[in-house]
Design a protein around this motif. Structure first.
Motif, PDB file in Angstrom:
ATOM      1  N   PRO A  41       0.808  -1.223   0.000  1.00  0.00           N
ATOM      2  CA  PRO A  41       0.000   0.000   0.000  1.00  0.00           C
ATOM      3  C   PRO A  41       0.842   1.274   0.000  1.00  0.00           C
ATOM      4  CG  PRO A  41      -0.299  -1.230   2.050  1.00  0.00           C
ATOM      5  CD  PRO A  41       0.589  -2.034   1.169  1.00  0.00           C
ATOM      6  N   LEU A  42       2.140   1.168   0.255  1.00  0.00           N
ATOM      7  CA  LEU A  42       3.014   2.342   0.224  1.00  0.00           C
ATOM      8  C   LEU A  42       3.500   2.695  -1.175  1.00  0.00           C
ATOM      9  CD1 LEU A  42       5.246   1.826   3.371  1.00  0.00           C
ATOM     10  CD2 LEU A  42       3.517   3.560   3.007  1.00  0.00           C
ATOM     11  N   MET A  43       3.250   1.835  -2.148  1.00  0.00           N
ATOM     12  CA  MET A  43       3.778   2.051  -3.501  1.00  0.00           C
ATOM     13  C   MET A  43       3.257   3.355  -4.110  1.00  0.00           C
ATOM     14  SD  MET A  43       5.447   0.698  -6.099  1.00  0.00           S
ATOM     15  CE  MET A  43       5.476   0.589  -7.866  1.00  0.00           C
ATOM     16  N   ILE A  44       1.958   3.578  -4.070  1.00  0.00           N
ATOM     17  CA  ILE A  44       1.368   4.755  -4.718  1.00  0.00           C
ATOM     18  C   ILE A  44       1.767   6.049  -4.010  1.00  0.00           C
ATOM     19  CG2 ILE A  44      -0.796   5.839  -5.438  1.00  0.00           C
ATOM     20  CD1 ILE A  44       0.065   3.270  -7.001  1.00  0.00           C
ATOM     21  N   PRO A  45       1.685   6.132  -2.667  1.00  0.00           N
ATOM     22  CA  PRO A  45       2.131   7.388  -2.033  1.00  0.00           C
ATOM     23  C   PRO A  45       3.612   7.682  -2.257  1.00  0.00           C
ATOM     24  CG  PRO A  45       0.858   6.090  -0.481  1.00  0.00           C
ATOM     25  CD  PRO A  45       1.068   5.253  -1.686  1.00  0.00           C
ATOM     26  N   MET A  46       4.450   6.649  -2.240  1.00  0.00           N
ATOM     27  CA  MET A  46       5.877   6.875  -2.471  1.00  0.00           C
ATOM     28  C   MET A  46       6.141   7.276  -3.916  1.00  0.00           C
ATOM     29  SD  MET A  46       7.434   6.693   0.330  1.00  0.00           S
ATOM     30  CE  MET A  46       9.152   6.481  -0.050  1.00  0.00           C
ATOM     31  N   LEU A  47       5.368   6.742  -4.853  1.00  0.00           N
ATOM     32  CA  LEU A  47       5.495   7.143  -6.251  1.00  0.00           C
ATOM     33  C   LEU A  47       5.130   8.619  -6.404  1.00  0.00           C
ATOM     34  CD1 LEU A  47       5.980   6.237  -9.215  1.00  0.00           C
ATOM     35  CD2 LEU A  47       3.541   5.756  -9.316  1.00  0.00           C
ATOM     36  N   PHE A  48       4.019   9.027  -5.805  1.00  0.00           N
ATOM     37  CA  PHE A  48       3.601  10.425  -5.884  1.00  0.00           C
ATOM     38  C   PHE A  48       4.608  11.342  -5.201  1.00  0.00           C
ATOM     39  CE2 PHE A  48       1.255  14.070  -4.160  1.00  0.00           C
ATOM     40  CZ  PHE A  48       0.843  14.639  -5.353  1.00  0.00           C
ATOM     41  N   LEU A  49       5.049  10.964  -4.006  1.00  0.00           N
ATOM     42  CA  LEU A  49       6.040  11.763  -3.297  1.00  0.00           C
ATOM     43  C   LEU A  49       7.341  11.849  -4.098  1.00  0.00           C
ATOM     44  CD1 LEU A  49       6.736  13.282  -0.673  1.00  0.00           C
ATOM     45  CD2 LEU A  49       7.610  11.121   0.200  1.00  0.00           C
ATOM     46  N   GLY A  50       7.726  10.751  -4.734  1.00  0.00           N
ATOM     47  CA  GLY A  50       8.926  10.759  -5.565  1.00  0.00           C
ATOM     48  C   GLY A  50       8.807  11.691  -6.750  1.00  0.00           C
ATOM     49  N   ILE A  51       7.625  11.710  -7.375  1.00  0.00           N
ATOM     50  CA  ILE A  51       7.412  12.624  -8.508  1.00  0.00           C
ATOM     51  C   ILE A  51       7.532  14.078  -8.046  1.00  0.00           C
ATOM     52  CG2 ILE A  51       5.663  13.477 -10.121  1.00  0.00           C
ATOM     53  CD1 ILE A  51       4.774  10.580 -10.487  1.00  0.00           C
ATOM     54  N   VAL A  52       6.953  14.386  -6.896  1.00  0.00           N
ATOM     55  CA  VAL A  52       7.028  15.754  -6.368  1.00  0.00           C
ATOM     56  C   VAL A  52       8.479  16.119  -6.043  1.00  0.00           C
ATOM     57  CG1 VAL A  52       6.370  17.220  -4.427  1.00  0.00           C
ATOM     58  CG2 VAL A  52       4.661  15.775  -5.525  1.00  0.00           C
ATOM     59  N   VAL A  53       9.192  15.223  -5.368  1.00  0.00           N
ATOM     60  CA  VAL A  53      10.592  15.498  -5.011  1.00  0.00           C
ATOM     61  C   VAL A  53      11.450  15.642  -6.269  1.00  0.00           C
ATOM     62  CG1 VAL A  53      12.647  14.489  -3.942  1.00  0.00           C
ATOM     63  CG2 VAL A  53      10.482  14.475  -2.724  1.00  0.00           C
TER      64      VAL A  53
END
Length: 96
Positions: free
Chosen positions: A24-36
């Motif tokens: 379940p952490l895949m999508i939030p980490m993907l989004f956070l990675g895109i922002v970073v």
């Protein structure tokens, strides 16, 4: 000698059938990675490569320590997509 119980149609039974479960952490980490990655490319430009390298190093340590590989993959993909996407847009607009 019974093995682990398997549900019919589960991905463990047939690797080509069914969908694989992801963390379940895949999508939030993907989004956070895109922002970073986007912010690193926008504000730091070439110094943003250090941010990308730091996230890659963090992801490698997450995988080797036994934490979520899916979250680490999401972070890496997100940072690379955000940073490379912004650099490509800047390149084609003639800024870089």
């Amino acid at each position: 000698m019974s093995g682990p119980s398997r549900r019919p149609g589960s991905p463990q039974e047939d690797p080509r059938g069914g969908s694989a479960e992801i963390s379940p952490l895949m999508i939030p980490m993907l989004f956070l990675g895109i922002v970073v990655g986007f912010l690193a490319g926008y504000f730091l430009l070439w110094w943003g490569l250090l941010v990308v390298a730091a996230v890659l190093g963090l992801a490698v340590t997450m995988v080797f320590s036994g934490r979520s590989r899916d979250a680490a993959t999401g972070a890496v993909l997100g940072v690379l997509l955000g940073y490379i996407g912004l650099i490509l847009v800047a390149f084609f607009r003639g800024v870089v």
